[in-house]
Design a protein around this motif. Sequence first.
Motif, PDB file in Angstrom:
ATOM      1  N   ARG A  86     -98.340 -43.808 -19.265  1.00 49.88           N
ATOM      2  CA  ARG A  86     -97.649 -44.216 -18.049  1.00 49.88           C
ATOM      3  C   ARG A  86     -96.775 -43.030 -17.641  1.00 49.88           C
ATOM      4  O   ARG A  86     -96.051 -42.480 -18.458  1.00 49.88           O
ATOM      5  CB  ARG A  86     -96.766 -45.431 -18.330  1.00 49.88           C
ATOM      6  CG  ARG A  86     -96.044 -45.965 -17.111  1.00 49.88           C
ATOM      7  CD  ARG A  86     -95.167 -47.152 -17.442  1.00 49.88           C
ATOM      8  NE  ARG A  86     -95.947 -48.200 -18.101  1.00 49.88           N
ATOM      9  CZ  ARG A  86     -95.413 -49.251 -18.691  1.00 49.88           C
ATOM     10  NH1 ARG A  86     -94.098 -49.413 -18.727  1.00 49.88           N
ATOM     11  NH2 ARG A  86     -96.178 -50.167 -19.261  1.00 49.88           N
ATOM     12  N   VAL A  87     -96.853 -42.648 -16.384  1.00 48.35           N
ATOM     13  CA  VAL A  87     -96.025 -41.561 -15.855  1.00 48.35           C
ATOM     14  C   VAL A  87     -95.093 -42.168 -14.822  1.00 48.35           C
ATOM     15  O   VAL A  87     -95.541 -42.832 -13.886  1.00 48.35           O
ATOM     16  CB  VAL A  87     -96.881 -40.428 -15.247  1.00 48.35           C
ATOM     17  CG1 VAL A  87     -95.993 -39.347 -14.648  1.00 48.35           C
ATOM     18  CG2 VAL A  87     -97.827 -39.841 -16.297  1.00 48.35           C
ATOM     19  N   ILE A  88     -93.789 -41.939 -15.025  1.00 45.53           N
ATOM     20  CA  ILE A  88     -92.757 -42.573 -14.220  1.00 45.53           C
ATOM     21  C   ILE A  88     -91.758 -41.519 -13.735  1.00 45.53           C
ATOM     22  O   ILE A  88     -91.413 -40.601 -14.480  1.00 45.53           O
ATOM     23  CB  ILE A  88     -91.999 -43.632 -15.047  1.00 45.53           C
ATOM     24  CG1 ILE A  88     -92.965 -44.703 -15.540  1.00 45.53           C
ATOM     25  CG2 ILE A  88     -90.858 -44.263 -14.249  1.00 45.53           C
ATOM     26  CD1 ILE A  88     -92.344 -45.658 -16.546  1.00 45.53           C
ATOM     27  N   ALA A  89     -91.279 -41.708 -12.522  1.00 38.97           N
ATOM     28  CA  ALA A  89     -90.213 -40.850 -11.996  1.00 38.97           C
ATOM     29  C   ALA A  89     -88.875 -41.325 -12.569  1.00 38.97           C
ATOM     30  O   ALA A  89     -88.519 -42.488 -12.418  1.00 38.97           O
ATOM     31  CB  ALA A  89     -90.184 -40.907 -10.475  1.00 38.97           C
ATOM     32  N   LEU A  90     -88.156 -40.429 -13.219  1.00 33.60           N
ATOM     33  CA  LEU A  90     -86.815 -40.757 -13.719  1.00 33.60           C
ATOM     34  C   LEU A  90     -85.751 -40.444 -12.674  1.00 33.60           C
ATOM     35  O   LEU A  90     -84.610 -40.848 -12.824  1.00 33.60           O
ATOM     36  CB  LEU A  90     -86.522 -39.991 -15.013  1.00 33.60           C
ATOM     37  CG  LEU A  90     -87.431 -40.319 -16.199  1.00 33.60           C
ATOM     38  CD1 LEU A  90     -87.022 -39.507 -17.421  1.00 33.60           C
ATOM     39  CD2 LEU A  90     -87.420 -41.806 -16.508  1.00 33.60           C
ATOM     40  N   GLU A  91     -86.152 -39.710 -11.658  1.00 37.06           N
ATOM     41  CA  GLU A  91     -85.297 -39.397 -10.509  1.00 37.06           C
ATOM     42  C   GLU A  91     -86.178 -39.461  -9.265  1.00 37.06           C
ATOM     43  O   GLU A  91     -87.406 -39.396  -9.378  1.00 37.06           O
ATOM     44  CB  GLU A  91     -84.744 -37.966 -10.608  1.00 37.06           C
ATOM     45  CG  GLU A  91     -83.898 -37.674 -11.801  1.00 37.06           C
ATOM     46  CD  GLU A  91     -83.517 -36.195 -11.913  1.00 37.06           C
ATOM     47  OE1 GLU A  91     -82.694 -35.904 -12.789  1.00 37.06           O
ATOM     48  OE2 GLU A  91     -84.035 -35.337 -11.159  1.00 37.06           O
ATOM     49  N   ASP A  92     -85.561 -39.555  -8.095  1.00 34.39           N
ATOM     50  CA  ASP A  92     -86.337 -39.371  -6.872  1.00 34.39           C
ATOM     51  C   ASP A  92     -87.034 -38.016  -6.999  1.00 34.39           C
ATOM     52  O   ASP A  92     -86.399 -37.029  -7.412  1.00 34.39           O
ATOM     53  CB  ASP A  92     -85.437 -39.371  -5.644  1.00 34.39           C
ATOM     54  CG  ASP A  92     -84.872 -40.748  -5.314  1.00 34.39           C
ATOM     55  OD1 ASP A  92     -85.305 -41.746  -5.929  1.00 34.39           O
ATOM     56  OD2 ASP A  92     -83.978 -40.811  -4.443  1.00 34.39           O
ATOM     57  N   SER A  93     -88.320 -37.977  -6.693  1.00 34.44           N
ATOM     58  CA  SER A  93     -89.098 -36.769  -6.961  1.00 34.44           C
ATOM     59  C   SER A  93     -90.041 -36.446  -5.816  1.00 34.44           C
ATOM     60  O   SER A  93     -90.569 -37.338  -5.158  1.00 34.44           O
ATOM     61  CB  SER A  93     -89.929 -36.953  -8.244  1.00 34.44           C
ATOM     62  OG  SER A  93     -89.100 -37.176  -9.361  1.00 34.44           O
ATOM     63  N   ASP A  94     -90.243 -35.155  -5.602  1.00 37.19           N
ATOM     64  CA  ASP A  94     -91.232 -34.656  -4.650  1.00 37.19           C
ATOM     65  C   ASP A  94     -92.264 -33.860  -5.434  1.00 37.19           C
ATOM     66  O   ASP A  94     -91.911 -33.030  -6.286  1.00 37.19           O
ATOM     67  CB  ASP A  94     -90.580 -33.758  -3.601  1.00 37.19           C
ATOM     68  CG  ASP A  94     -89.677 -34.539  -2.666  1.00 37.19           C
ATOM     69  OD1 ASP A  94     -90.034 -35.666  -2.292  1.00 37.19           O
ATOM     70  OD2 ASP A  94     -88.596 -34.016  -2.319  1.00 37.19           O
ATOM     71  N   LEU A  95     -93.524 -34.136  -5.147  1.00 32.02           N
ATOM     72  CA  LEU A  95     -94.627 -33.560  -5.901  1.00 32.02           C
ATOM     73  C   LEU A  95     -95.686 -32.997  -4.965  1.00 32.02           C
ATOM     74  O   LEU A  95     -95.767 -33.394  -3.804  1.00 32.02           O
ATOM     75  CB  LEU A  95     -95.310 -34.639  -6.757  1.00 32.02           C
ATOM     76  CG  LEU A  95     -94.461 -35.620  -7.524  1.00 32.02           C
ATOM     77  CD1 LEU A  95     -95.315 -36.755  -8.056  1.00 32.02           C
ATOM     78  CD2 LEU A  95     -93.747 -34.917  -8.643  1.00 32.02           C
ATOM     79  N   TYR A  96     -96.504 -32.116  -5.512  1.00 31.76           N
ATOM     80  CA  TYR A  96     -97.767 -31.764  -4.890  1.00 31.76           C
ATOM     81  C   TYR A  96     -98.854 -32.363  -5.763  1.00 31.76           C
ATOM     82  O   TYR A  96     -98.847 -32.216  -6.979  1.00 31.76           O
ATOM     83  CB  TYR A  96     -97.966 -30.250  -4.785  1.00 31.76           C
ATOM     84  CG  TYR A  96     -97.167 -29.617  -3.677  1.00 31.76           C
ATOM     85  CD1 TYR A  96     -97.345 -30.007  -2.352  1.00 31.76           C
ATOM     86  CD2 TYR A  96     -96.246 -28.618  -3.944  1.00 31.76           C
ATOM     87  CE1 TYR A  96     -96.618 -29.419  -1.330  1.00 31.76           C
ATOM     88  CE2 TYR A  96     -95.518 -28.029  -2.931  1.00 31.76           C
ATOM     89  CZ  TYR A  96     -95.705 -28.433  -1.634  1.00 31.76           C
ATOM     90  OH  TYR A  96     -94.989 -27.860  -0.620  1.00 31.76           O
ATOM     91  N   SER A  97     -99.799 -33.014  -5.128  1.00 33.93           N
ATOM     92  CA  SER A  97    -100.895 -33.681  -5.803  1.00 33.93           C
ATOM     93  C   SER A  97    -102.172 -32.893  -5.563  1.00 33.93           C
ATOM     94  O   SER A  97    -102.428 -32.435  -4.447  1.00 33.93           O
ATOM     95  CB  SER A  97    -101.033 -35.094  -5.220  1.00 33.93           C
ATOM     96  OG  SER A  97    -102.219 -35.692  -5.635  1.00 33.93           O
TER      97      SER A  97
END
Length: 179
Positions: A86-97
């Motif tokens: 399981r992959v979870i954001a621990l903070e608000d996050s911005d990603l490139y997918s």
Amino acid sequence: MECFTALTDEQFDKAFSAFKRKSLKKHQVLIREGDYVQNTYWVIKGLLVSKFIDDQGSEIIIQFAVENCWITDQNAFYNQEKSIFRVIALEDSDLYSLSWQMRENICRKIPEIGHFFLKKANDSFVKQQKRLLTYLTADARERFDVLIKEYPQLLQRVSKKTLAAYLGVSRETLSRLQK
């Protein structure tokens, strides 16, 4: 970030066009156990964690991903299988997918990108091997010291419960180590 390969502006633009922007709120799940994993993610801003939940419901932290790190369930992504993590954001996050298919396409079209991903995979493998060896051979103090050296900012960004799960110690032991 280390530079693994040089690209022309045209190569960079072509490769970058394969990425999609994604934002997550704190506690939002990116990958669930049992999901097929179609993407790998580059963290622009924020903090994510990859974890495994064992049969007793205990969390085993596999990886933290801070800014300029990749995260996914690598086995599920590369083999197009269901995730066990399981992959979870621990903070608000911005990603490139980046999807598996797009990654394969750009690697075929731009050999330098294939070289970049090979170097990144090797780098990741070496880091995971070192972490496994540390986890198996080092005592709690040594594991804590390695964690702080690798991710000095985590003490302020992650709960004691999560840090303890990563180190394989109790919260009480973690509190003693922090003194």
